[in-house]
Every structure is written in structure tokens, then in C-alpha cells.
Design a protein around this motif. Structure first.
Motif, PDB file in Angstrom:
ATOM      1  N   ILE A 313       0.769  -1.301  -0.090  1.00 53.99           N
ATOM      2  CA  ILE A 313      -0.026  -0.088  -0.051  1.00 53.99           C
ATOM      3  C   ILE A 313       0.964   1.206   0.029  1.00 53.99           C
ATOM      4  O   ILE A 313       1.781   1.204   0.638  1.00 53.99           O
ATOM      5  CB  ILE A 313      -1.009   0.182   1.152  1.00 53.99           C
ATOM      6  N   ASP A 314       0.396   2.100  -1.029  1.00 52.81           N
ATOM      7  CA  ASP A 314       1.348   3.341  -0.927  1.00 52.81           C
ATOM      8  C   ASP A 314       0.718   4.463  -0.139  1.00 52.81           C
ATOM      9  O   ASP A 314       1.358   5.340   0.381  1.00 52.81           O
ATOM     10  CB  ASP A 314       1.571   3.873  -2.523  1.00 52.81           C
ATOM     11  N   MET A 315      -0.765   4.435  -0.048  1.00 55.80           N
ATOM     12  CA  MET A 315      -1.244   5.456   0.586  1.00 55.80           C
ATOM     13  C   MET A 315      -2.563   4.926   1.249  1.00 55.80           C
ATOM     14  O   MET A 315      -3.456   4.339   0.849  1.00 55.80           O
ATOM     15  CB  MET A 315      -1.742   6.830  -0.055  1.00 55.80           C
ATOM     16  N   GLY A 316      -2.627   5.433   2.693  1.00 59.18           N
ATOM     17  CA  GLY A 316      -3.678   5.058   3.606  1.00 59.18           C
ATOM     18  C   GLY A 316      -4.930   6.068   3.315  1.00 59.18           C
ATOM     19  O   GLY A 316      -4.947   6.845   2.573  1.00 59.18           O
ATOM     20  N   PRO A 317      -5.724   5.927   4.382  1.00 59.50           N
ATOM     21  CA  PRO A 317      -6.852   6.885   4.606  1.00 59.50           C
ATOM     22  C   PRO A 317      -6.350   8.203   5.224  1.00 59.50           C
ATOM     23  O   PRO A 317      -5.105   8.196   5.878  1.00 59.50           O
ATOM     24  CB  PRO A 317      -7.919   6.221   5.562  1.00 59.50           C
ATOM     25  N   LEU A 318      -7.188   9.308   5.045  1.00 57.46           N
ATOM     26  CA  LEU A 318      -6.909  10.351   6.103  1.00 57.46           C
ATOM     27  C   LEU A 318      -7.281   9.935   7.498  1.00 57.46           C
ATOM     28  O   LEU A 318      -8.045   8.944   7.844  1.00 57.46           O
ATOM     29  CB  LEU A 318      -8.079  11.397   5.550  1.00 57.46           C
ATOM     30  N   ASN A 319      -6.803  10.841   8.393  1.00 59.90           N
ATOM     31  CA  ASN A 319      -6.816  10.225   9.841  1.00 59.90           C
ATOM     32  C   ASN A 319      -8.111  10.111  10.253  1.00 59.90           C
ATOM     33  O   ASN A 319      -8.565   9.427  11.098  1.00 59.90           O
ATOM     34  CB  ASN A 319      -5.977  11.008  10.708  1.00 59.90           C
ATOM     35  N   ASN A 320      -9.083  11.180  10.031  1.00 58.42           N
ATOM     36  CA  ASN A 320     -10.318  11.470  10.721  1.00 58.42           C
ATOM     37  C   ASN A 320     -11.588  12.090   9.544  1.00 58.42           C
ATOM     38  O   ASN A 320     -10.986  12.328   8.797  1.00 58.42           O
ATOM     39  CB  ASN A 320     -10.247  12.110  12.094  1.00 58.42           C
ATOM     40  N   ARG A 321     -12.638  11.858  10.188  1.00 58.25           N
ATOM     41  CA  ARG A 321     -13.712  12.397   9.465  1.00 58.25           C
ATOM     42  C   ARG A 321     -13.865  13.805   9.220  1.00 58.25           C
ATOM     43  O   ARG A 321     -14.067  14.157   7.991  1.00 58.25           O
ATOM     44  CB  ARG A 321     -15.221  11.870  10.395  1.00 58.25           C
ATOM     45  N   ARG A 322     -13.321  14.463  10.152  1.00 55.44           N
ATOM     46  CA  ARG A 322     -13.244  15.840   9.650  1.00 55.44           C
ATOM     47  C   ARG A 322     -12.423  16.285   8.561  1.00 55.44           C
ATOM     48  O   ARG A 322     -12.616  17.279   7.721  1.00 55.44           O
ATOM     49  CB  ARG A 322     -12.700  16.718  11.150  1.00 55.44           C
ATOM     50  N   GLN A 323     -10.972  15.632   8.564  1.00 56.98           N
ATOM     51  CA  GLN A 323     -10.170  16.063   7.602  1.00 56.98           C
ATOM     52  C   GLN A 323     -10.754  15.584   6.472  1.00 56.98           C
ATOM     53  O   GLN A 323     -10.738  16.053   5.124  1.00 56.98           O
ATOM     54  CB  GLN A 323      -9.025  15.131   7.997  1.00 56.98           C
ATOM     55  N   TRP A 324     -11.380  14.275   6.221  1.00 60.52           N
ATOM     56  CA  TRP A 324     -11.988  13.715   5.030  1.00 60.52           C
ATOM     57  C   TRP A 324     -13.118  14.575   4.510  1.00 60.52           C
ATOM     58  O   TRP A 324     -13.153  14.863   3.194  1.00 60.52           O
ATOM     59  CB  TRP A 324     -12.594  12.387   5.479  1.00 60.52           C
ATOM     60  N   GLU A 325     -13.943  14.933   5.335  1.00 56.85           N
ATOM     61  CA  GLU A 325     -15.069  16.004   4.934  1.00 56.85           C
ATOM     62  C   GLU A 325     -14.399  17.056   4.189  1.00 56.85           C
ATOM     63  O   GLU A 325     -15.080  17.774   3.230  1.00 56.85           O
ATOM     64  CB  GLU A 325     -16.166  16.276   5.910  1.00 56.85           C
ATOM     65  N   TYR A 326     -13.505  17.782   4.909  1.00 58.27           N
ATOM     66  CA  TYR A 326     -12.739  18.940   4.314  1.00 58.27           C
ATOM     67  C   TYR A 326     -12.414  18.730   3.017  1.00 58.27           C
ATOM     68  O   TYR A 326     -12.562  19.503   2.100  1.00 58.27           O
ATOM     69  CB  TYR A 326     -11.681  19.634   5.329  1.00 58.27           C
ATOM     70  N   ILE A 327     -11.507  17.813   2.853  1.00 58.96           N
ATOM     71  CA  ILE A 327     -10.653  17.559   1.600  1.00 58.96           C
ATOM     72  C   ILE A 327     -11.949  17.123   0.489  1.00 58.96           C
ATOM     73  O   ILE A 327     -11.719  17.852  -0.774  1.00 58.96           O
ATOM     74  CB  ILE A 327      -9.728  16.401   1.732  1.00 58.96           C
ATOM     75  N   LYS A 328     -12.868  16.447   0.887  1.00 58.37           N
ATOM     76  CA  LYS A 328     -14.064  16.067  -0.193  1.00 58.37           C
ATOM     77  C   LYS A 328     -14.511  17.551  -0.636  1.00 58.37           C
ATOM     78  O   LYS A 328     -14.634  17.547  -1.563  1.00 58.37           O
ATOM     79  CB  LYS A 328     -14.882  15.195   0.415  1.00 58.37           C
ATOM     80  N   LYS A 329     -14.931  18.188   0.519  1.00 61.15           N
ATOM     81  CA  LYS A 329     -15.552  19.699   0.071  1.00 61.15           C
ATOM     82  C   LYS A 329     -14.885  20.503  -0.707  1.00 61.15           C
ATOM     83  O   LYS A 329     -15.090  21.168  -1.671  1.00 61.15           O
ATOM     84  CB  LYS A 329     -16.151  20.108   1.332  1.00 61.15           C
TER      85      LYS A 329
END
Length: 474
Positions: A313-329
Motif C-alpha cells: 500500500i502506498d497511501m492509507g486513509p485520512l486520519n479522521n472524518r473532519r479531515q476527510w470531509e474537508y478534503i472532499k468539500k
């Protein structure tokens, strides 16, 4: 939490959950610390200070060196714990655990180097200076590199004879707690290192406000860092603030494009882009832009995204929901507002492996307007904006068009261009034909909104020492 090397329950009796960002499954629960818990920890550190400060530098170094050895022996199990709570691939976690040990070993080597000076005073005798530890120090660390940044704090603080209370990030306290237990196992006396888990607005603020805490070292976002500085100023406390950045990468027309592409891939997508010194803005000369972007696109498409516990695996997930929602938006806004062209990525992966966690595809955006949020904000995630520039003057001007000043990299074979970039780029650290590498042997820190003070290197010890001058008349 840990007080005097022992795990204890918080006064509130409340706990908060630690979630695996790749699966959203519950890993563990840790105490939600209170102001009373902070007071107990500070008292423990205060009681331990006299004995620890009076120990010889060699005695202190011996304990840290033993701890580093134990960490190396347990690297694999510590890496699994770090990946489960933080999300990064196992290879990156192992690298970080090794980094923790290396930092401790580095400061062990500096143990006896922090001493005063002898100063002759013509016709008036002489003077000498004495360096003394400050006392109880506090450290507040983030979730992106919890083990490495813990070492950056405790290494210089403890080797200088100070005691410490550490507040880990609420998302990633488990590795920190385990490392603290290893230090205790290595012989660190009770009370020298204490950990209090809990929310920043309670545990963090209580630490900064405590009258017995003489210095605060904080790594995190700029808004919180300003709050730390504000509270610390009331008590005239020393502070070191590392507040992130929006690091530019400048690719000249004479650069080794293959090397630069690899540098951009690692510099942006290491730790899912959640690194203070990650490549967050890429400026490439127009004459080589098309060729460079095609190579970069191909490299990004080959990155393997998934659970960091899986192989290759080269890249895992973002660490938390807040970061994930920020990047997605953020990426959605780029499309809706026509603020760039998404060349690849830009979506939440649809495969089953990534369906439950905080995953986001590594994303490349070109034709980015200068007013875009991608260039103005510190984008803490796997999104890389590329801007074409005419020459080095324009590249430097655009690179410096930010409130941050942590790191920057310049890719060129031309010595004059390299010299010009080193002189004119506003950053605390500048890489030439590389990016992201940070060694404990050299100072690290930034300018502007990236903070104040320096960590790492021999000079970092002075951040934890008081200087006293003695004048003698002969």
C-alpha cells in the motif's frame, strides 16, 4: 493517562474512543483528562524535577539510549499500533518508529555538549555562563506524526534535565502511551515524563495556564498555536510553535524531471498528504510543464490506496472524518467553481477495501487560478495543485505569496538558480533537488504563520535551558 509511569483513570471517569481510520472500527478507549488530572501530572513532574536535574548528563543519556534500543526491538508491534490508530501504511509507521529511536539516540550524543562559556573581561576579571534546566515543561503534539514529534519534544527536554507533561492528540494517543511505558521500563524515574489524554480546550489549556509549567512546545494548526502563545504570554512562559505550512515545490526547466516527479509523489502523498512540510503547491516552468505533468499523472495513477495494514500500500486513509470531509468539500468546490482541472483522482474510492474508512483518491489539479483555496490554505490531504510559471522570478514570487514559511524545495541543476532560490524563498528550511526529509541533526521551524522557535539540532537544547552569567573580579 500515565502519571509517574503508571496508567490511571481520569478524575472524570469519562473516556473517548480511538477509531481505526481505515475501517472506522473501535480500537480502544482512553481517559478524558480534566484540569485536576493536569494538576496531578504537573505536581508529579515538579516533584521529580530536582532529582532528574541533578543526575549527570551521562545518566540521563543512558536511560534514553536504553529506551531507544527497546523501541527498535519492538518496532514491528509499535508500527502496527501506529498504523491502526493513525492510518498510514506499515512501511511509513516503521520508518516513524525508527525515527523516534534515532532522535533519542541523537540527543544522547548531545548530553554533555550543553555547557556554558568562559569569557575574559580585560582589566576587570572574567565571567562565565551557566546553563540550567527550566523545570517543568509541557508538550502538545498532533496526530499526523505522533511518535516522531513526541521524540522531538521529549529528547531535548529530558536530556537537558527538565521534566515534562505531554498531551497527545485525541485521535492517536496509544502509540505515545506505549512509548512512555517503554521509557519507564528503561529506567526513567517516576514523574519525569507524564501523559494526560483529553481534549485540547481542557487538558491543553490547563497545561499552558499552569503556573509551574515554564515552557510549552506546541505543534499543530496556526489558530490553536496563537491561542497557546496568548495564554503563555500571561505567564511569561517560553514557547516553541510549529504551526504548519503551505510548502511550495519549484521545478525549473533544467531539472531532472524523473527525480522531480518522484519527489513530488513522495512529498505530496506521503502520510496521505498529512505532513506539515508536504508539497502543497507545485510551480513548474511552462517549457517543461506538459512533459512533467504527464509523468506526474502516471505516477499518481499507479499509487495503491488502501488499509495500511495490507501489503504493498502506498497511501492509507485520512486520519479522521473532519479531515476527510474537508478534503472532499474542497475538491467539490474546485469543480463547482471551475477553479482548476482535475487531471486524476478527486473522488472517494469505490472499491470494497476503501468503502468503510476515510479514504480519498490522490488528486492532481492543473490550471489553478491564483485566488484558489488550494493555493491559499494549508491543504492537509492528498490534493496537489500545479501552476505553470514563466521563469524563476515568477516562481519565487508565487511561492512567497503565502502567510506561511515552513519549507520549500527547488529543483534545478543550475548553481546560480539554486543560490537565488535559497536567498529569496521565505522558508525555514529549503531543499535542493529533494523534499520532505527532516533530520534531527539540523534545526527545523518556520517563519510567519508557520511559527516561532526551532526544534532539532544542537541549538534546540537552548530552548530548554536558562542562561545565567557570573561576573568575577580578580
Amino acid at each position: 493517562m500515565q502519571i509517574n509511569g503508571n496508567a490511571v483513570e481520569a478524575h472524570s471517569g469519562e473516556f473517548f474512543d480511538i477509531i481505526n481510520p481505515a475501517t472506522c472500527e473501535l480500537i480502544d478507549r482512553v481517559p478524558k483528562g480534566t484540569e485536576d488530572d493536569v494538576e496531578v501530572a504537573v505536581e508529579a513532574a515538579s516533584s521529580a524535577f530536582k532529582g532528574w536535574a541533578s543526575a549527570s548528563p551521562q545518566q540521563r543519556a543512558r536511560i534514553l539510549y536504553i529506551a531507544a534500543g527497546i523501541v527498535r526491538q519492538r518496532k514491528d508491534e509499535l508500527a502496527v499500533l501506529l498504523t491502526r490508530e493513525q492510518g498510514k501504511p506499515l512501511a511509513e509507521s516503521k520508518n516513524e518508529i525508527e525515527g523516534f529511536a534515532h532522535v533519542l539516540e541523537y540527543y544522547c550524543g548531545l548530553a554533555s555538549s550543553s555547557h556554558g562559556d568562559f569569557v575574559p573581561i580585560p582589566q576587570n576579571g572574567y565571567a562565565f555562563t551557566v546553563k540550567k534546566p527550566l523545570g517543568v515543561c509541557a508538550a502538545i503534539i498532533p496526530w499526523n506524526m505522533p511518535a516522531l514529534i513526541m521524540a522531538w519534544k521529549i529528547g531535548p527536554a529530558l536530556i537537558s534535565g527538565n521534566t515534562l507533561v505531554l498531551k497527545p492528540a485525541s485521535n492517536t494517543p496509544l502509540t505515545n502511551l506505549t512509548l512512555a511505558s517503554i521509557l519507564s521500563e528503561a529506567g526513567l524515574p517516576p514523574g519525569v515524563l507524564n501523559i494526560v489524554t483529553g481534549p485540547g480546550n481542557i487538558v491543553g489549556e490547563s497545561l499552558v495556564k499552569s503556573p509551574k509549567v515554564k515552557k510549552i512546545s506546541f505543534t499543530g494548526e496556526a489558530r490553536t498555536g496563537k491561542r497557546v502563545a496568548e495564554l503563555a504570554a500571561c505567564g511569561m512562559k517560553r514557547v516553541t510553535l510549529e504551526l504548519g505550512g503551505s510548502d511550495p515545490m519549484l521545478v525549473c526547466d533544467d531539472a531532472d524531471l524523473e527525480a522531480a516527479v518522484l519527489g513530488a509523489l513522495r512529498g505530496r502523498f506521503y502520510n496521505c498528504g498529512q505532513t506539515c512540510t508536504a508539497v502543497k503547491r507545485l510551480f513548474v516552468f511552462e517549457t517543461v510543464a506538459e512533459k512533467f505533468i504527464k509523468k506526474l499523472e502516471a505516477g499518481i495513477r499507479n499509487l495503491r490506496v488502501g488499509n495500511g495494514m495490507h501489503e504493498n500500500i502506498d497511501m492509507g486513509p485520512l486520519n479522521n472524518r473532519r479531515q476527510w470531509e474537508y478534503i472532499k468539500k474542497l475538491v467539490e468546490d474546485v469543480e463547482e467553481k471551475d477553479e482548476g482541472r482535475i487531471v486524476t483522482g478527486g473522488r472517494v474510492p469505490e472499491n470494497g477495501v476503501c468503502s468503510k474508512g476515510f479514504f480519498f483518491e490522490p488528486t492532481l489539479v492543473t490550471d489553478v487560478p491564483r485566488e484558489s483555496r488550494l493555493l491559499k490554505e494549508e491543504v492537509f490531504g492528498p490534493v496537489l495543485p500545479v501552476v505553470q510559471v514563466k521563469d524563476l522570478d515568477e516562481a519565487i514570487e508565487e511561492a512567497n505569496n503565502t502567510c506561511y514559511g515552513l519549507g520549500a524545495s527547488l529543483w534545478t541543476k543550475n548553481l546560480d538558480k539554486a543560490h537565488k532560490g535559497c536567498e529569496q524563498l521565505n522558508a525555514g528550511i529549503i531543499w535542493l533537488n529533494q523534499h520532505l526529509k527532516i533530520a534531527p541533526e539540523v534545526p527545523f521551524g518556520g517563519t510567519g504563520q508557520s511559527g516561532i522557535g526551532r526544534e532539532n539540532g544542537p541549538d534546540s537544547l537552548s530552548e530548554y535551558l536558562d542562561l545565567k552569567t557570573v561576573m568575577l573580579k580578580t
